[in-house]
Design a protein around this motif. Structure first.
Motif, PDB file in Angstrom:
ATOM      1  N   ALA A 104     -14.060  26.011  21.272  1.00  0.00           N
ATOM      2  CA  ALA A 104     -14.236  24.987  22.300  1.00  0.00           C
ATOM      3  C   ALA A 104     -13.217  25.200  23.409  1.00  0.00           C
ATOM      4  CB  ALA A 104     -14.058  23.602  21.691  1.00  0.00           C
ATOM      5  N   LEU A 105     -13.437  24.510  24.502  1.00  0.00           N
ATOM      6  CA  LEU A 105     -12.503  24.536  25.619  1.00  0.00           C
ATOM      7  C   LEU A 105     -11.122  24.121  25.103  1.00  0.00           C
ATOM      8  CD1 LEU A 105     -13.387  22.909  29.045  1.00  0.00           C
ATOM      9  CD2 LEU A 105     -11.056  23.077  28.211  1.00  0.00           C
ATOM     10  N   PRO A 106     -10.117  24.985  25.195  1.00  0.00           N
ATOM     11  CA  PRO A 106      -8.797  24.633  24.663  1.00  0.00           C
ATOM     12  C   PRO A 106      -8.149  23.516  25.490  1.00  0.00           C
ATOM     13  CG  PRO A 106      -8.991  26.999  25.074  1.00  0.00           C
ATOM     14  CD  PRO A 106     -10.139  26.337  25.757  1.00  0.00           C
ATOM     15  N   SER A 107      -7.196  22.852  24.872  1.00  0.00           N
ATOM     16  CA  SER A 107      -6.474  21.802  25.586  1.00  0.00           C
ATOM     17  C   SER A 107      -4.980  22.110  25.590  1.00  0.00           C
ATOM     18  CB  SER A 107      -6.709  20.445  24.925  1.00  0.00           C
ATOM     19  OG  SER A 107      -6.284  20.474  23.570  1.00  0.00           O
ATOM     20  N   GLY A 108      -4.279  21.613  26.587  1.00  0.00           N
ATOM     21  CA  GLY A 108      -2.837  21.760  26.655  1.00  0.00           C
ATOM     22  C   GLY A 108      -2.377  23.199  26.602  1.00  0.00           C
ATOM     23  N   ASP A 109      -1.385  23.441  25.744  1.00  0.00           N
ATOM     24  CA  ASP A 109      -0.818  24.784  25.620  1.00  0.00           C
ATOM     25  C   ASP A 109      -1.817  25.783  25.053  1.00  0.00           C
ATOM     26  OD1 ASP A 109       1.551  23.795  26.572  1.00  0.00           O
ATOM     27  OD2 ASP A 109       2.440  23.498  24.591  1.00  0.00           O
ATOM     28  N   GLY A 110      -2.873  25.293  24.435  1.00  0.00           N
ATOM     29  CA  GLY A 110      -3.862  26.184  23.847  1.00  0.00           C
ATOM     30  C   GLY A 110      -4.597  27.028  24.864  1.00  0.00           C
ATOM     31  N   VAL A 111      -4.661  26.555  26.113  1.00  0.00           N
ATOM     32  CA  VAL A 111      -5.351  27.311  27.155  1.00  0.00           C
ATOM     33  C   VAL A 111      -4.683  28.666  27.367  1.00  0.00           C
ATOM     34  CG1 VAL A 111      -5.959  27.378  29.597  1.00  0.00           C
ATOM     35  CG2 VAL A 111      -6.204  25.247  28.324  1.00  0.00           C
ATOM     36  N   MET A 112      -3.370  28.667  27.548  1.00  0.00           N
ATOM     37  CA  MET A 112      -2.650  29.907  27.807  1.00  0.00           C
ATOM     38  C   MET A 112      -2.724  30.843  26.598  1.00  0.00           C
ATOM     39  SD  MET A 112      -1.045  31.751  29.953  1.00  0.00           S
ATOM     40  CE  MET A 112      -0.682  30.559  31.251  1.00  0.00           C
ATOM     41  N   GLU A 113      -2.596  30.284  25.414  1.00  0.00           N
ATOM     42  CA  GLU A 113      -2.653  31.103  24.203  1.00  0.00           C
ATOM     43  C   GLU A 113      -4.021  31.783  24.070  1.00  0.00           C
ATOM     44  OE1 GLU A 113      -2.519  30.623  19.318  1.00  0.00           O
ATOM     45  OE2 GLU A 113      -1.985  28.929  20.607  1.00  0.00           O
ATOM     46  N   PHE A 114      -5.089  31.026  24.334  1.00  0.00           N
ATOM     47  CA  PHE A 114      -6.430  31.591  24.211  1.00  0.00           C
ATOM     48  C   PHE A 114      -6.651  32.699  25.238  1.00  0.00           C
ATOM     49  CE2 PHE A 114     -10.990  31.894  24.626  1.00  0.00           C
ATOM     50  CZ  PHE A 114     -11.456  31.716  23.331  1.00  0.00           C
ATOM     51  N   VAL A 115      -6.259  32.454  26.468  1.00  0.00           N
ATOM     52  CA  VAL A 115      -6.437  33.450  27.534  1.00  0.00           C
ATOM     53  C   VAL A 115      -5.664  34.726  27.204  1.00  0.00           C
ATOM     54  CG1 VAL A 115      -5.966  33.977  29.948  1.00  0.00           C
ATOM     55  CG2 VAL A 115      -6.938  31.766  29.333  1.00  0.00           C
ATOM     56  N   CYS A 116      -4.444  34.571  26.730  1.00  0.00           N
ATOM     57  CA  CYS A 116      -3.642  35.758  26.372  1.00  0.00           C
ATOM     58  C   CYS A 116      -4.307  36.554  25.260  1.00  0.00           C
ATOM     59  CB  CYS A 116      -2.232  35.340  25.963  1.00  0.00           C
ATOM     60  SG  CYS A 116      -1.209  34.762  27.333  1.00  0.00           S
ATOM     61  N   ARG A 117      -4.852  35.857  24.276  1.00  0.00           N
ATOM     62  CA  ARG A 117      -5.498  36.557  23.164  1.00  0.00           C
ATOM     63  C   ARG A 117      -6.739  37.310  23.604  1.00  0.00           C
ATOM     64  NH1 ARG A 117      -6.583  33.703  17.665  1.00  0.00           N
ATOM     65  NH2 ARG A 117      -6.976  35.889  17.166  1.00  0.00           N
ATOM     66  N   MET A 118      -7.448  36.776  24.601  1.00  0.00           N
ATOM     67  CA  MET A 118      -8.631  37.482  25.088  1.00  0.00           C
ATOM     68  C   MET A 118      -8.283  38.878  25.584  1.00  0.00           C
ATOM     69  SD  MET A 118     -11.290  34.941  27.026  1.00  0.00           S
ATOM     70  CE  MET A 118     -10.201  34.649  28.400  1.00  0.00           C
ATOM     71  N   PHE A 119      -7.099  39.022  26.156  1.00  0.00           N
ATOM     72  CA  PHE A 119      -6.710  40.308  26.727  1.00  0.00           C
ATOM     73  C   PHE A 119      -5.833  41.126  25.789  1.00  0.00           C
ATOM     74  CE2 PHE A 119      -7.808  37.648  30.352  1.00  0.00           C
ATOM     75  CZ  PHE A 119      -8.635  38.504  31.071  1.00  0.00           C
ATOM     76  N   GLU A 120      -5.086  40.467  24.923  1.00  0.00           N
ATOM     77  CA  GLU A 120      -4.150  41.175  24.058  1.00  0.00           C
ATOM     78  C   GLU A 120      -4.677  41.388  22.637  1.00  0.00           C
ATOM     79  OE1 GLU A 120      -0.582  38.868  24.197  1.00  0.00           O
ATOM     80  OE2 GLU A 120      -0.184  39.318  26.318  1.00  0.00           O
ATOM     81  N   ASP A 121      -5.617  40.567  22.214  1.00  0.00           N
ATOM     82  CA  ASP A 121      -6.123  40.638  20.838  1.00  0.00           C
ATOM     83  C   ASP A 121      -7.587  40.235  20.800  1.00  0.00           C
ATOM     84  OD1 ASP A 121      -6.191  40.920  18.058  1.00  0.00           O
ATOM     85  OD2 ASP A 121      -5.490  38.867  17.716  1.00  0.00           O
ATOM     86  N   ALA A 122      -8.389  40.875  21.644  1.00  0.00           N
ATOM     87  CA  ALA A 122      -9.803  40.507  21.752  1.00  0.00           C
ATOM     88  C   ALA A 122     -10.526  40.639  20.413  1.00  0.00           C
ATOM     89  CB  ALA A 122     -10.488  41.362  22.812  1.00  0.00           C
ATOM     90  N   GLN A 123     -10.279  41.716  19.706  1.00  0.00           N
ATOM     91  CA  GLN A 123     -10.977  41.914  18.432  1.00  0.00           C
ATOM     92  C   GLN A 123     -10.550  40.874  17.402  1.00  0.00           C
ATOM     93  OE1 GLN A 123     -13.571  44.090  17.958  1.00  0.00           O
ATOM     94  NE2 GLN A 123     -13.787  42.797  16.125  1.00  0.00           N
ATOM     95  N   GLY A 124      -9.262  40.545  17.405  1.00  0.00           N
ATOM     96  CA  GLY A 124      -8.786  39.513  16.490  1.00  0.00           C
ATOM     97  C   GLY A 124      -9.432  38.171  16.777  1.00  0.00           C
ATOM     98  N   LEU A 125      -9.631  37.867  18.052  1.00  0.00           N
ATOM     99  CA  LEU A 125     -10.276  36.621  18.447  1.00  0.00           C
ATOM    100  C   LEU A 125     -11.730  36.599  17.966  1.00  0.00           C
ATOM    101  CD1 LEU A 125      -9.130  34.213  20.088  1.00  0.00           C
ATOM    102  CD2 LEU A 125     -10.254  35.175  22.102  1.00  0.00           C
ATOM    103  N   LYS A 126     -12.403  37.729  18.096  1.00  0.00           N
ATOM    104  CA  LYS A 126     -13.800  37.811  17.652  1.00  0.00           C
ATOM    105  C   LYS A 126     -13.909  37.784  16.123  1.00  0.00           C
ATOM    106  CE  LYS A 126     -14.514  41.219  20.693  1.00  0.00           C
ATOM    107  NZ  LYS A 126     -15.190  42.282  21.485  1.00  0.00           N
ATOM    108  N   ASP A 127     -12.964  38.426  15.447  1.00  0.00           N
ATOM    109  CA  ASP A 127     -12.964  38.381  13.982  1.00  0.00           C
ATOM    110  C   ASP A 127     -12.774  36.945  13.491  1.00  0.00           C
ATOM    111  OD1 ASP A 127     -13.275  41.121  13.911  1.00  0.00           O
ATOM    112  OD2 ASP A 127     -11.155  41.539  13.504  1.00  0.00           O
ATOM    113  N   GLN A 128     -11.921  36.218  14.181  1.00  0.00           N
ATOM    114  CA  GLN A 128     -11.695  34.817  13.810  1.00  0.00           C
ATOM    115  C   GLN A 128     -12.952  33.986  14.067  1.00  0.00           C
ATOM    116  OE1 GLN A 128      -8.150  33.053  15.499  1.00  0.00           O
ATOM    117  NE2 GLN A 128      -8.926  30.972  15.226  1.00  0.00           N
ATOM    118  N   ALA A 129     -13.625  34.253  15.176  1.00  0.00           N
ATOM    119  CA  ALA A 129     -14.874  33.544  15.483  1.00  0.00           C
ATOM    120  C   ALA A 129     -15.909  33.787  14.395  1.00  0.00           C
ATOM    121  CB  ALA A 129     -15.410  33.992  16.842  1.00  0.00           C
ATOM    122  N   GLU A 130     -15.980  35.015  13.918  1.00  0.00           N
ATOM    123  CA  GLU A 130     -16.923  35.363  12.841  1.00  0.00           C
ATOM    124  C   GLU A 130     -16.587  34.602  11.558  1.00  0.00           C
ATOM    125  OE1 GLU A 130     -20.314  37.546  11.791  1.00  0.00           O
ATOM    126  OE2 GLU A 130     -19.162  38.166  13.551  1.00  0.00           O
TER     127      GLU A 130
END
Length: 336
Positions: free
Chosen positions: A135-161
């Motif tokens: 979901a749309l992140p809130s607060g500090d979660g926005v920056m963390e999510f954006v950073c992960r998209m570029f620094e740990d894209a596969q990890g983010l997708k593995d977590q989504a799975e």
């Protein structure tokens, strides 16, 4: 058997308006013809204190639940189940979205949903929350999510799975209960201006997992309603391709025009919405009337429509404004 002393057209008229709310709700989700009133549904009706003098179930917390006797627990469960049903009956909701209670485990929530079904039979569709996508992140979660998209894209997708797989396993258990009709997927993706993620990012990090989750729900025999506020138009095609039975809330405050959405994809899924909540809360009577009439005018043709606000009946909204909205719906939201 028809009474020979009563005109046949009276029987036909009565039959049109005897369709149970659950039947109308499911018919709308399947885009089948409906007679009588357009079904009505709200994700949440928070004004239970004003309407019934009782706190909404989702706002309760039973910190000492385990210390209660079984009898006391059963009485609380029964009271909450009846509150859901009383709300649906008074305001003619075709479906009930069960929200759960803080401090309750899965088994206790199951007991409450089971009690709702016991008390109401098959009068209303019964749904639960079931989204497992980002979901749309809130607060500090926005920056963390954006950073992960570029620094740990596969990890983010593995977590989504993993999140989706865990949800599918959970709902397989819930299917065995034989209580629920479906799930509302309530992860919000959008601001009023645009989606949080650009369409190409949404396609990478959310769409495949949303589509997988909905496909699993369909295979399990559940109906799905995908909710997200805000401006969904840049990702509308992907939301539709994910194949939910319905899309909620078609937010006019996010620039979403129900007429355009109906034209583009009303033949592929049910639409739920989209009375403007700003008009509902602070607009004039004329503005609210116009918003209700616009939603009905463009949502009703060719069926596949459930009447609703563009969000929910939230705390702080005047109850008489909601009742005004329903008065217009009862007069004008009727299929011949």
């Amino acid at each position: 058997m028809e009474d020979p002393d009563v005109p046949t057209d009276i029987f036909k008229l009565t039959e049109r308006f005897l369709m149970k709310e659950r039947e109308k709700f499911i018919a709308a989700l399947e885009r089948r013809p409906i007679t009588g009133l357009v079904p009505h549904f709200e994700l949440v009706f928070f004004l239970t204190m004003e309407a019934f003098g009782k706190l909404h179930p989702s706002q309760r917390h039973y910190a000492q639940w385990e210390q209660m006797s079984r009898t006391e627990q059963t009485l609380h469960i029964d009271e909450i189940a009846r509150l859901y049903i009383d709300t649906a009956r008074r305001y003619q909701h075709a479906g009930i979205l069960y929200h759960g209670v803080s401090g309750w485990d899965m088994e206790t929530n199951r007991r409450c949903m089971e009690r709702i079904r016991e008390l109401s039979g098959d009068e209303y569709a019964l749904l639960a929350h079931g989204d497992a996508t980002y979901a749309l992140p809130s607060g500090d979660g926005v920056m963390e999510f954006v950073c992960r998209m570029f620094e740990d894209a596969q990890g983010l997708k593995d977590q989504a799975e993993r999140m989706v797989d865990e949800q599918i396993a959970l709902t397989e258990t819930m299917r065995s209960w034989g209580i629920l009709d479906g799930f509302c997927l309530c992860s919000d993706y959008c601001f009023n201006t645009n989606p949080f993620l650009a369409p190409e990012q949404f396609e990478e990090f959310i769409f495949p997992y949303l589509k997988k989750l909905i496909a699993a729900y369909r295979e399990q025999g559940f109906y799905t309603i995908k909710h997200t506020d805000g401006n969904i138009m840049p990702i509308l095609d992907m939301l539709v391709e994910a194949n939910p039975h319905a899309l909620h809330s078609l937010d006019p405050q996010g620039g979403v025009d129900i007429a355009e959405v109906k034209s583009r994809c009303g033949n592929r899924l049910c639409l739920i919405g989209n009375v403007n909540c700003a008009s509902l809360q602070t607009g004039t009577a004329e503005e609210l009337t116009a918003s209700v009439q616009y939603a009905l005018k463009h949502g009703m043709p060719d069926y596949g429509y459930i009447f609703s606000t563009s969000n929910c009946i939230y705390t702080g909204l005047a109850l008489d404004r909601y009742e005004m909205m329903l008065d217009i719906w009862r007069r004008e939201g009727i299929y011949a």
